[in-house]
Design a protein around this motif. Structure first.
Motif, PDB file in Angstrom:
ATOM      1  N   ARG A  66       0.830  -1.197   0.000  1.00 29.53           N
ATOM      2  CA  ARG A  66       0.000   0.000   0.000  1.00 29.53           C
ATOM      3  C   ARG A  66       0.868   1.250   0.000  1.00 29.53           C
ATOM      4  O   ARG A  66       0.610   2.218  -0.725  1.00 29.53           O
ATOM      5  CB  ARG A  66      -0.928  -0.001   1.215  1.00 29.53           C
ATOM      6  N   ILE A  67       1.942   1.240   0.795  1.00 31.21           N
ATOM      7  CA  ILE A  67       2.846   2.389   0.840  1.00 31.21           C
ATOM      8  C   ILE A  67       3.493   2.613  -0.521  1.00 31.21           C
ATOM      9  O   ILE A  67       3.593   3.751  -1.000  1.00 31.21           O
ATOM     10  CB  ILE A  67       3.928   2.179   1.919  1.00 31.21           C
ATOM     11  N   ALA A  68       3.909   1.542  -1.156  1.00 31.08           N
ATOM     12  CA  ALA A  68       4.614   1.661  -2.433  1.00 31.08           C
ATOM     13  C   ALA A  68       3.695   2.100  -3.564  1.00 31.08           C
ATOM     14  O   ALA A  68       4.143   2.765  -4.505  1.00 31.08           O
ATOM     15  CB  ALA A  68       5.265   0.333  -2.781  1.00 31.08           C
ATOM     16  N   THR A  69       2.419   1.776  -3.495  1.00 33.01           N
ATOM     17  CA  THR A  69       1.524   2.073  -4.618  1.00 33.01           C
ATOM     18  C   THR A  69       0.617   3.265  -4.386  1.00 33.01           C
ATOM     19  O   THR A  69       0.067   3.811  -5.329  1.00 33.01           O
ATOM     20  CB  THR A  69       0.650   0.851  -4.939  1.00 33.01           C
ATOM     21  N   ASP A  70       0.444   3.719  -3.145  1.00 34.55           N
ATOM     22  CA  ASP A  70      -0.486   4.808  -2.842  1.00 34.55           C
ATOM     23  C   ASP A  70       0.280   6.129  -2.784  1.00 34.55           C
ATOM     24  O   ASP A  70       0.951   6.439  -1.809  1.00 34.55           O
ATOM     25  CB  ASP A  70      -1.192   4.530  -1.512  1.00 34.55           C
ATOM     26  N   HIS A  71       0.161   6.938  -3.844  1.00 31.72           N
ATOM     27  CA  HIS A  71       0.893   8.199  -3.925  1.00 31.72           C
ATOM     28  C   HIS A  71       0.045   9.381  -3.464  1.00 31.72           C
ATOM     29  O   HIS A  71       0.562  10.479  -3.295  1.00 31.72           O
ATOM     30  CB  HIS A  71       1.356   8.458  -5.366  1.00 31.72           C
ATOM     31  N   ASN A  72      -1.239   9.231  -3.278  1.00 31.64           N
ATOM     32  CA  ASN A  72      -2.126  10.345  -2.966  1.00 31.64           C
ATOM     33  C   ASN A  72      -2.435  10.475  -1.480  1.00 31.64           C
ATOM     34  O   ASN A  72      -3.277  11.268  -1.107  1.00 31.64           O
ATOM     35  CB  ASN A  72      -3.436  10.195  -3.738  1.00 31.64           C
ATOM     36  N   ARG A  73      -1.786   9.709  -0.651  1.00 30.28           N
ATOM     37  CA  ARG A  73      -2.045   9.779   0.797  1.00 30.28           C
ATOM     38  C   ARG A  73      -1.415  11.020   1.401  1.00 30.28           C
ATOM     39  O   ARG A  73      -0.357  11.477   0.983  1.00 30.28           O
ATOM     40  CB  ARG A  73      -1.488   8.546   1.486  1.00 30.28           C
ATOM     41  N   ALA A  74      -2.057  11.520   2.453  1.00 25.53           N
ATOM     42  CA  ALA A  74      -1.530  12.695   3.136  1.00 25.53           C
ATOM     43  C   ALA A  74      -0.323  12.334   3.999  1.00 25.53           C
ATOM     44  O   ALA A  74       0.581  13.148   4.197  1.00 25.53           O
ATOM     45  CB  ALA A  74      -2.621  13.336   3.985  1.00 25.53           C
ATOM     46  N   ALA A  75      -0.298  11.123   4.531  1.00 25.18           N
ATOM     47  CA  ALA A  75       0.816  10.691   5.378  1.00 25.18           C
ATOM     48  C   ALA A  75       2.051  10.483   4.522  1.00 25.18           C
ATOM     49  O   ALA A  75       2.001  10.009   3.406  1.00 25.18           O
ATOM     50  CB  ALA A  75       0.458   9.400   6.091  1.00 25.18           C
ATOM     51  N   THR A  76       3.176  10.813   5.085  1.00 23.17           N
ATOM     52  CA  THR A  76       4.425  10.641   4.347  1.00 23.17           C
ATOM     53  C   THR A  76       4.947   9.228   4.518  1.00 23.17           C
ATOM     54  O   THR A  76       4.517   8.478   5.403  1.00 23.17           O
ATOM     55  CB  THR A  76       5.488  11.631   4.849  1.00 23.17           C
ATOM     56  N   LEU A  77       5.879   8.903   3.697  1.00 17.81           N
ATOM     57  CA  LEU A  77       6.482   7.577   3.739  1.00 17.81           C
ATOM     58  C   LEU A  77       7.196   7.341   5.064  1.00 17.81           C
ATOM     59  O   LEU A  77       7.131   6.250   5.625  1.00 17.81           O
ATOM     60  CB  LEU A  77       7.448   7.419   2.563  1.00 17.81           C
ATOM     61  N   ASP A  78       7.826   8.358   5.597  1.00 19.93           N
ATOM     62  CA  ASP A  78       8.529   8.218   6.873  1.00 19.93           C
ATOM     63  C   ASP A  78       7.574   7.866   8.005  1.00 19.93           C
ATOM     64  O   ASP A  78       7.896   7.037   8.864  1.00 19.93           O
ATOM     65  CB  ASP A  78       9.284   9.500   7.216  1.00 19.93           C
ATOM     66  N   GLU A  79       6.405   8.470   8.039  1.00 21.30           N
ATOM     67  CA  GLU A  79       5.424   8.173   9.088  1.00 21.30           C
ATOM     68  C   GLU A  79       4.948   6.730   9.005  1.00 21.30           C
ATOM     69  O   GLU A  79       4.783   6.055  10.023  1.00 21.30           O
ATOM     70  CB  GLU A  79       4.235   9.125   8.988  1.00 21.30           C
ATOM     71  N   GLU A  80       4.722   6.255   7.802  1.00 24.26           N
ATOM     72  CA  GLU A  80       4.288   4.861   7.621  1.00 24.26           C
ATOM     73  C   GLU A  80       5.370   3.895   8.073  1.00 24.26           C
ATOM     74  O   GLU A  80       5.089   2.886   8.711  1.00 24.26           O
ATOM     75  CB  GLU A  80       3.921   4.598   6.155  1.00 24.26           C
ATOM     76  N   ILE A  81       6.613   4.190   7.740  1.00 22.77           N
ATOM     77  CA  ILE A  81       7.722   3.319   8.143  1.00 22.77           C
ATOM     78  C   ILE A  81       7.855   3.299   9.660  1.00 22.77           C
ATOM     79  O   ILE A  81       8.066   2.246  10.264  1.00 22.77           O
ATOM     80  CB  ILE A  81       9.030   3.750   7.453  1.00 22.77           C
ATOM     81  N   GLU A  82       7.686   4.453  10.300  1.00 18.49           N
ATOM     82  CA  GLU A  82       7.761   4.504  11.761  1.00 18.49           C
ATOM     83  C   GLU A  82       6.622   3.693  12.391  1.00 18.49           C
ATOM     84  O   GLU A  82       6.822   3.022  13.399  1.00 18.49           O
ATOM     85  CB  GLU A  82       7.723   5.957  12.252  1.00 18.49           C
ATOM     86  N   ARG A  83       5.449   3.743  11.823  1.00 11.67           N
ATOM     87  CA  ARG A  83       4.337   2.927  12.331  1.00 11.67           C
ATOM     88  C   ARG A  83       4.654   1.443  12.225  1.00 11.67           C
ATOM     89  O   ARG A  83       4.322   0.656  13.098  1.00 11.67           O
ATOM     90  CB  ARG A  83       3.051   3.244  11.571  1.00 11.67           C
ATOM     91  N   LEU A  84       5.299   1.056  11.121  1.00 11.06           N
ATOM     92  CA  LEU A  84       5.673  -0.348  10.953  1.00 11.06           C
ATOM     93  C   LEU A  84       6.730  -0.758  11.988  1.00 11.06           C
ATOM     94  O   LEU A  84       6.694  -1.874  12.501  1.00 11.06           O
ATOM     95  CB  LEU A  84       6.218  -0.600   9.545  1.00 11.06           C
ATOM     96  N   ARG A  85       7.647   0.125  12.281  1.00 17.64           N
ATOM     97  CA  ARG A  85       8.675  -0.196  13.274  1.00 17.64           C
ATOM     98  C   ARG A  85       8.084  -0.382  14.658  1.00 17.64           C
ATOM     99  O   ARG A  85       8.574  -1.163  15.466  1.00 17.64           O
ATOM    100  CB  ARG A  85       9.732   0.903  13.305  1.00 17.64           C
ATOM    101  N   ASP A  86       7.034   0.387  14.952  1.00 22.22           N
ATOM    102  CA  ASP A  86       6.392   0.289  16.270  1.00 22.22           C
ATOM    103  C   ASP A  86       5.668  -1.037  16.460  1.00 22.22           C
ATOM    104  O   ASP A  86       5.514  -1.522  17.576  1.00 22.22           O
ATOM    105  CB  ASP A  86       5.414   1.448  16.481  1.00 22.22           C
ATOM    106  N   ARG A  87       5.196  -1.616  15.368  1.00 15.24           N
ATOM    107  CA  ARG A  87       4.514  -2.921  15.463  1.00 15.24           C
ATOM    108  C   ARG A  87       5.564  -3.991  15.700  1.00 15.24           C
ATOM    109  O   ARG A  87       6.653  -3.966  15.161  1.00 15.24           O
ATOM    110  CB  ARG A  87       3.778  -3.235  14.157  1.00 15.24           C
ATOM    111  N   SER A  88       5.241  -4.930  16.523  1.00 17.51           N
ATOM    112  CA  SER A  88       6.201  -6.009  16.810  1.00 17.51           C
ATOM    113  C   SER A  88       5.650  -7.323  16.304  1.00 17.51           C
ATOM    114  O   SER A  88       4.447  -7.563  16.331  1.00 17.51           O
ATOM    115  CB  SER A  88       6.478  -6.097  18.297  1.00 17.51           C
ATOM    116  N   LEU A  89       6.546  -8.172  15.842  1.00 17.57           N
ATOM    117  CA  LEU A  89       6.152  -9.513  15.410  1.00 17.57           C
ATOM    118  C   LEU A  89       5.903 -10.369  16.647  1.00 17.57           C
ATOM    119  O   LEU A  89       6.561 -10.203  17.663  1.00 17.57           O
ATOM    120  CB  LEU A  89       7.259 -10.149  14.575  1.00 17.57           C
ATOM    121  N   PRO A  90       4.978 -11.330  16.524  1.00 20.55           N
ATOM    122  CA  PRO A  90       4.699 -12.206  17.682  1.00 20.55           C
ATOM    123  C   PRO A  90       5.851 -13.112  18.012  1.00 20.55           C
ATOM    124  O   PRO A  90       6.684 -13.453  17.286  1.00 20.55           O
ATOM    125  CB  PRO A  90       3.506 -13.019  17.238  1.00 20.55           C
TER     126      PRO A  90
END
Length: 90
Positions: A66-90
């Motif tokens: 979604r990050i790679a294909t969605d160019h019209n989002r208001a959120a920046t790529l850096d914010e999305e990457i930080e959200r992914l880092r906050d998530r932890s794998l089980p």
């Protein structure tokens, strides 16, 4: 011993051997049912852990796609990457 009795004897020997093999779980040869790797039971703890990990990885892949294909989002790529880092794998 005539040929008919010999055939009956061979069939009996093979049948008895198959019964004994099935009872004791002996392999049938290189390509038989008993040969090959041992597979874990479908409901084993390791299988469930791997399924959970696969689900989490699939979710992460969906987010990355979604990050790679969605160019019209208001959120920046850096914010999305930080959200992914906050998530932890089980």
């Amino acid at each position: 011993m005539n040929p008919f009795e010999m055939v009956i004897g061979i069939v009996l020997i093979v049948t008895i051997g198959s019964i004994v093999r099935a009872k004791y779980g002996a392999p049938y040869g290189r390509r038989g049912r008993g040969a090959g790797p041992d597979f874990a039971a479908p409901d084993s703890a390791e299988t469930k852990a791997l399924q959970t990990e696969i689900r989490a990885l699939k979710e992460r892949i969906q987010v990355l796609e979604r990050i790679a294909t969605d160019h019209n989002r208001a959120a920046t790529l850096d914010e999305e990457i930080e959200r992914l880092r906050d998530r932890s794998l089980p």
